[in-house]
Design an enzyme around this catalytic site. Sequence first.
Site, PDB file in Angstrom:
ATOM      1  N   LEU A 100     -24.322 -88.302 -27.669  1.00  0.00           N
ATOM      2  CA  LEU A 100     -23.682 -88.202 -28.973  1.00  0.00           C
ATOM      3  C   LEU A 100     -23.863 -86.817 -29.592  1.00  0.00           C
ATOM      4  CD1 LEU A 100     -22.129 -89.673 -31.196  1.00  0.00           C
ATOM      5  CD2 LEU A 100     -24.316 -90.396 -32.162  1.00  0.00           C
ATOM      6  N   GLN A 103     -21.467 -84.400 -28.068  1.00  0.00           N
ATOM      7  CA  GLN A 103     -20.069 -84.615 -28.425  1.00  0.00           C
ATOM      8  C   GLN A 103     -19.732 -84.055 -29.799  1.00  0.00           C
ATOM      9  OE1 GLN A 103     -18.908 -88.738 -28.026  1.00  0.00           O
ATOM     10  NE2 GLN A 103     -20.082 -88.990 -26.145  1.00  0.00           N
ATOM     11  N   CYS A 104     -20.713 -84.026 -30.696  1.00  0.00           N
ATOM     12  CA  CYS A 104     -20.460 -83.596 -32.065  1.00  0.00           C
ATOM     13  C   CYS A 104     -20.621 -82.085 -32.204  1.00  0.00           C
ATOM     14  CB  CYS A 104     -21.418 -84.294 -33.036  1.00  0.00           C
ATOM     15  SG  CYS A 104     -21.226 -86.087 -33.073  1.00  0.00           S
ATOM     16  N   THR A 105     -19.853 -81.517 -33.128  1.00  0.00           N
ATOM     17  CA  THR A 105     -19.962 -80.099 -33.420  1.00  0.00           C
ATOM     18  C   THR A 105     -20.990 -79.879 -34.527  1.00  0.00           C
ATOM     19  OG1 THR A 105     -17.651 -79.721 -32.813  1.00  0.00           O
ATOM     20  CG2 THR A 105     -18.715 -78.044 -34.169  1.00  0.00           C
TER      21      THR A 105
END
Length: 241
Positions: A100, A103-105
């Site tokens: 996770l 996947q996140c910026t």
Amino acid sequence: SEGIVLSIPMPGHSTDVESTEGAVDELDKMVQECDVVFLLTDTRESRWLPTVMAAAHDKMLLNAALGLDSWLVMRHGGGLGCYFCNDVVAPENSMKNRTLDQQCTVTRPGLSPIASAMTVELMVALLHHPLAQRAPAPAVRRTEFSPTDNSGAGALGVMPHQIRGSLVSYTMMTPTVPAFPYCTGCAPTVVEAYTSDKTKLVQAVCESRDGSFLEDLSGLTAFRAEAAEKMVDMEDWEDDE
């Protein structure tokens, strides 16, 4: 205003035909009805379909993307490169096999308002130009001593193709990049395939896990093969020397 819950079909993310058709029709309708498309999604592949739609319907599209300490604002159309024009591979599933946090910026707190403000200012400048999204971008300066090209400026000044900023150096640059004829996002063959049968194209792109469908359709596969062949010829020539 109206909020719509919608899942954008993305390259490499397989889905059933019925879901794809419904999402494509809904998004296509919104793009046709709007004056400006702001492309602010997180993953690279989620930006592909709106890019194709804006090119197909000749809509003004403004793209904003954030990194950890850098940001990009750019406009599409008018012979200028789109978000995918610098790529030599097709967009694919970037969320596969990632945790996770991967996947996140993760981004610095000031980046979003800076990029948002620049995007809005670019939109306003384009809307005040008689050519709108087809307004010319400043020519590339050959050297730092070359004069600045303001010939295409509108009522609110020049309208750059891209604005790239960094919070590490607190600097901005405004490169101008022409459209790539074999781009997987705006190549004529891709836009024509979408116009001909949008659901069929999007479904095929979603089911292509390695991106080969888009690369073959846009001509990128043949372009890479030709480039590789020329590299071999150069190596042979150097050996002969």
